[in-house]
Write an enzyme that holds these catalytic residues in place. Structure first.
Site, short mmCIF file in Angstrom:
data_model
loop_
_atom_site.label_atom_id
_atom_site.label_comp_id
_atom_site.label_asym_id
_atom_site.label_seq_id
_atom_site.Cartn_x
_atom_site.Cartn_y
_atom_site.Cartn_z
N GLU A 1 0.80 -1.23 0.00
CA GLU A 1 0.00 0.00 0.00
C GLU A 1 0.83 1.28 0.00
OE1 GLU A 1 -2.87 -0.22 3.17
OE2 GLU A 1 -3.81 -2.01 2.38
N GLU B 1 -5.57 -8.63 0.57
CA GLU B 1 -6.26 -8.28 1.82
C GLU B 1 -7.72 -7.99 1.52
OE1 GLU B 1 -4.73 -5.05 4.21
OE2 GLU B 1 -2.67 -5.75 3.95
O1 IFM Z 1 -4.57 -3.28 9.08
C1 IFM Z 1 -4.48 -2.73 7.78
C2 IFM Z 1 -3.30 -3.31 7.05
O2 IFM Z 1 -2.12 -3.14 7.74
C3 IFM Z 1 -3.17 -2.66 5.69
N1 IFM Z 1 -4.40 -2.69 4.97
C4 IFM Z 1 -5.61 -2.29 5.65
C5 IFM Z 1 -5.72 -3.00 6.98
C6 IFM Z 1 -7.01 -2.56 7.70
O3 IFM Z 1 -7.01 -1.19 7.92
#
Ligand code: IFM
Length: 443
Positions: A164, A348
């Site tokens: 990210e 994710e």
């Molecule tokens: O916890 C985070 C993760 O570290 C990165 N992506 C989003 C998740 C939820 O906010």
């Protein structure tokens, strides 16, 4: 019935600072998140990652937990300051040994390791030299990628460079709500570039040290849609799409930075050097997609704007994020048909809900099951439409440190009692186990 390809990879994800604890054990250096969370007022309730889920000491139990759930793969990140406490130079063998044991344990349990090199815990020593706005940080990242992949590249065959970059650059250097807590567009812009450069430079190094490996990058992405078909709302949505999605997707796809957004920043991008954009456009084997929600955009200043036709569903997670599974289908379709990455993973997806440990000793998180089931169904529809989606990692394996929200938000399939460090699989974990066994979210 919704089914997935027989070789579909079902996994779960975590990140080093969010679960490991042991913040200063065995020669680890300080990270920017150690510094940030130790600064009063930065994190909800004064929470820190000092202990977190104590995964650094409990990893064998955690691997058993993963094996019990039947996970095919586990996505974790490596803490740069455990390996190179000063960011470059002196190697901390104990740090390498930790990840080496973790990888061996996963492989023995039949779980494929997917390793992310950078999930936000920059060595503080590098921040002291300027952090991501400085080009030298990208150079140091290549050294770090080299050291890690020389040691783990014989066994780890799935690598992600960064997690990210939009969050790292924007929340860390523009909005100031993540480490290092700066608010400066003139830091955010070069930070975003040096992150992408670090990625581009590291890919060939990972390939060299880890033959036959698949290498990618993880972006947080979401459709940005206009609230009405008006020109003003479409322009607003296009702008947000540019800032969050295209700013990263376009350069890694060889398209350079999007011209409309470059113009909107009104800055000379004089930190871009000859050859940078080619390095950033290095071919990757897969794109990792972190999807949580969409954005709906309304230009409130527009005169005579059209009536809104796109509305919030009214359903949100505890983060306040709209639940919109159809957007995952739209996003995966766009990524495939517009950008043509060789393969995609959902690296994710998941949700925070106010989970309670019931008197019966269980966590009945029906809302999380509903969230995941609908997102899995959207993913299956995307595959049926021709999208090369190879796997899905639920965020997160277990409750953990949710950055500036500390431990107040629980994203886990597994509940963590932070007092005792007991792990209790939630109903969603037991349901996910059945999904994996049967390869269908209709389970
Ligand atoms: O916890 C985070 C993760 O570290 C990165 N992506 C989003 C998740 C939820 O906010």
């Amino acid at each position: 019935m919704t089914t997935f390809p027989s070789d579909f990879i079902w996994g779960a994800a975590t990140a080093s600072y969010q679960i490991e604890g042991a913040w200063n054990a065995d020669g680890k250096g300080e990270s920017i998140w150690d510094r940030f969370s130790h600064t009063p007022g930065k994190v909800w309730g004064g929470d820190t990652g000092d202990v977190a889920c104590d995964h650094y000491h409990r990893w064998p139990d955690d691997i058993r937990l993963m094996a019990d759930l039947g996970l095919h793969a586990y996505r974790f990140s490596i803490a740069w300051p455990r390996i190179l406490p000063d960011g470059r130079g002196q190697i901390n063998q104990a740090g390498l040994d930790f990840y080496s044991r973790l990888v061996d344990g996963l492989l023995e349990a039949g779980i494929t390791p997917f390793a992310t090199l950078y999930h936000w815990d920059l060595p503080q020593a590098l921040q002291d030299e300027g952090g991501w706005p400085a080009r030298t940080t990208a150079e140091a990242f290549v050294e770090y990628a080299d050291v890690v992949s020389q040691h783990l590249g014989d066994r780890v065959k799935n690598w992600m460079t960064l997690n990210e970059p939009w969050v790292i650059a924007s929340l860390g250097y523009l909005m100031g709500v993540h480490a290092p807590g700066h608010q400066d567009l003139d830091e955010m812009l070069p930070a975003s570039h040096h992150l992408l450069l670090a990625h581009g430079w590291a890919v060939p190094v990972l390939r060299r040290n880890s033959p036959d490996a698949e290498v990618g990058i993880v972006l947080n992405l979401g459709p940005q849609v206009p609230a009405s078909p008006s020109a003003a709302d479409r322009a607003a949505a296009r702008y947000f799409d540019g800032v969050t999605n295209r700013w990263y997707l376009d350069p890694i796809s060889g398209r350079g930075y999007p011209a409309d957004i470059v113009q909107s920043y009104q800055r000379e991008l004089d930190y871009i050097q000859p050859g940078d954009m080619d390095a950033i456009a290095v071919p990757i084997d897969f794109l990792g997609v972190n999807y949580y929600t969409r954005g709906i955009h309304r230009d409130n200043a527009a005169k005579d704007n059209l009536p809104e036709t796109v509305h919030h569903t009214g359903e949100s997670t505890e983060m306040g994020w709209e639940v919109h599974p159809e957007s995952l289908y739209d996003l995966l379709g766009r990524l495939h048909f517009e950008y043509r990455f060789p393969a995609l993973y959902v690296t994710e997806n998941g949700a925070a809900y106010p989970d309670l440990l019931s008197d019966d000793g269980h966590v009945h998180d029906a809302d999380r099951i509903s969230y995941l089931r609908r997102h899995f169904q959207s993913a299956a529809r995307a595959i049926a439409a021709g999208v090369p989606l190879k796997g899905y990692f639920v965020w997160s394996l277990m409750d953990n440190f949710e950055w500036s929200f500390g431990y107040s938000k629980r994203f886990g399939l597994v509940y963590v009692d932070y007092e005792t460090q007991q792990r209790i699989p939630k109903d969603s974990a037991l349901w996910y186990k059945r999904v994996i066994e049967t390869n269908t979210p209709d389970a």
